[in-house]
Design an enzyme around this catalytic site. Structure first.
Site, PDB file in Angstrom:
ATOM      1  N   GLY A  89      35.568  51.211  31.104  1.00  0.00           N
ATOM      2  CA  GLY A  89      34.967  52.231  31.947  1.00  0.00           C
ATOM      3  C   GLY A  89      34.886  53.538  31.189  1.00  0.00           C
ATOM      4  N   ARG A  90      34.756  54.631  31.925  1.00  0.00           N
ATOM      5  CA  ARG A  90      34.658  55.938  31.263  1.00  0.00           C
ATOM      6  C   ARG A  90      36.012  56.574  30.989  1.00  0.00           C
ATOM      7  NH1 ARG A  90      31.606  59.721  34.288  1.00  0.00           N
ATOM      8  NH2 ARG A  90      31.514  58.337  36.058  1.00  0.00           N
ATOM      9  N   GLU A  93      37.276  57.331  27.288  1.00  0.00           N
ATOM     10  CA  GLU A  93      36.646  58.395  26.494  1.00  0.00           C
ATOM     11  C   GLU A  93      37.415  59.709  26.584  1.00  0.00           C
ATOM     12  OE1 GLU A  93      33.108  60.293  29.335  1.00  0.00           O
ATOM     13  OE2 GLU A  93      32.645  58.613  28.033  1.00  0.00           O
ATOM     14  N   CYS A 119      36.136  46.106  26.980  1.00  0.00           N
ATOM     15  CA  CYS A 119      34.995  46.999  27.085  1.00  0.00           C
ATOM     16  C   CYS A 119      35.229  48.304  26.317  1.00  0.00           C
ATOM     17  CB  CYS A 119      34.693  47.233  28.567  1.00  0.00           C
ATOM     18  SG  CYS A 119      33.010  47.767  28.910  1.00  0.00           S
ATOM     19  N   HIS A 120      35.161  49.448  26.998  1.00  0.00           N
ATOM     20  CA  HIS A 120      35.356  50.738  26.344  1.00  0.00           C
ATOM     21  C   HIS A 120      36.829  51.041  26.037  1.00  0.00           C
ATOM     22  CE1 HIS A 120      31.225  51.207  27.701  1.00  0.00           C
ATOM     23  NE2 HIS A 120      31.109  52.232  26.878  1.00  0.00           N
ATOM     24  N   TYR A 139      32.558  46.652  24.406  1.00  0.00           N
ATOM     25  CA  TYR A 139      31.170  46.818  24.803  1.00  0.00           C
ATOM     26  C   TYR A 139      30.381  47.137  23.529  1.00  0.00           C
ATOM     27  CZ  TYR A 139      27.070  48.227  27.383  1.00  0.00           C
ATOM     28  OH  TYR A 139      25.789  48.302  27.862  1.00  0.00           O
TER      29      TYR A 139
END
Length: 189
Positions: A89-90, A93, A119-120, A139
């Protein structure tokens, strides 16, 4: 299978499935999973986002559920845990900007403990500088970060996962069956 104590580091706008599914699945087979977020305590929650693959050039994002944290970030000592889970997800980051989070992630690699990232989540591993020489899926948009961190990007089908030593990674939530099965095998070693 012996019960393990697993730490999950997450944050606001974590991917809904990549957080809730492993959290619940690992507990369902008898593991203790403590989900934490910087600056939050047990009982607080984080917002989640649902990422879907609908034929566009990248995923779409929709509001997800609230995910309740069950442990307090400030109380955590990673030495008390057997393994780590990093959802995508975000959240990764901005979590990668937190020095305490990076130190926690580094602990699991230095102690050669199992780590599952999806993923992320690779963004957090890259920032912690723990991917050098390791094979890592994520990802596809995270491939440059994996490679800049010295990792070997595993370009897998979205339903596949890869294990490199104690590191288990996958591109996204459709890989849950493979990713969780491989992670549970590593936990049983």
């Amino acid at each position: 299978m012996s019960s393990k104590r697993i730490l999950m580091i997450t944050g606001d706008f974590t991917e809904d499935y990549e957080t809730m599914v492993p959290f619940q699945a690992l507990m369902a087979v008898g593991h203790q999973v403590d989900a934490i977020c910087p600056d939050k305590k047990a009982g607080d929650s984080v917002a989640t986002a649902i990422h879907d693959f609908e034929g566009d050039q990248t995923y779409t994002e929709k509001p997800g559920h609230r995910f309740a944290l069950n442990a307090t970030f400030a109380d955590i000592d990673p030495a008390d845990y057997d393994a780590l889970v990093v959802p995508g997800g975000r959240a990764p980051e901005y979590l990668r900007l937190n020095k305490q989070v990076l130190t926690m992630v580094q602990h699991f690699f230095e102690a050669d403990k199992p780590v599952a990232a999806i993923c992320h989540g690779a963004q957090l591993l890259a920032a912690a500088k723990v991917l050098d020489g390791r094979q890592c899926s994520a990802y596809p948009a995270c491939q440059p970060e994996v490679e800049l961190a010295g990792g070997r990007f595993a370009n897998l089908e979205v339903t596949d996962a890869v294990t490199d030593g104690n590191l288990v990674t996958a591109p996204a939530w459709p890989a849950h069956p493979a990713w969780l099965a491989q992670f549970m095998a590593v936990l049983d070693r």
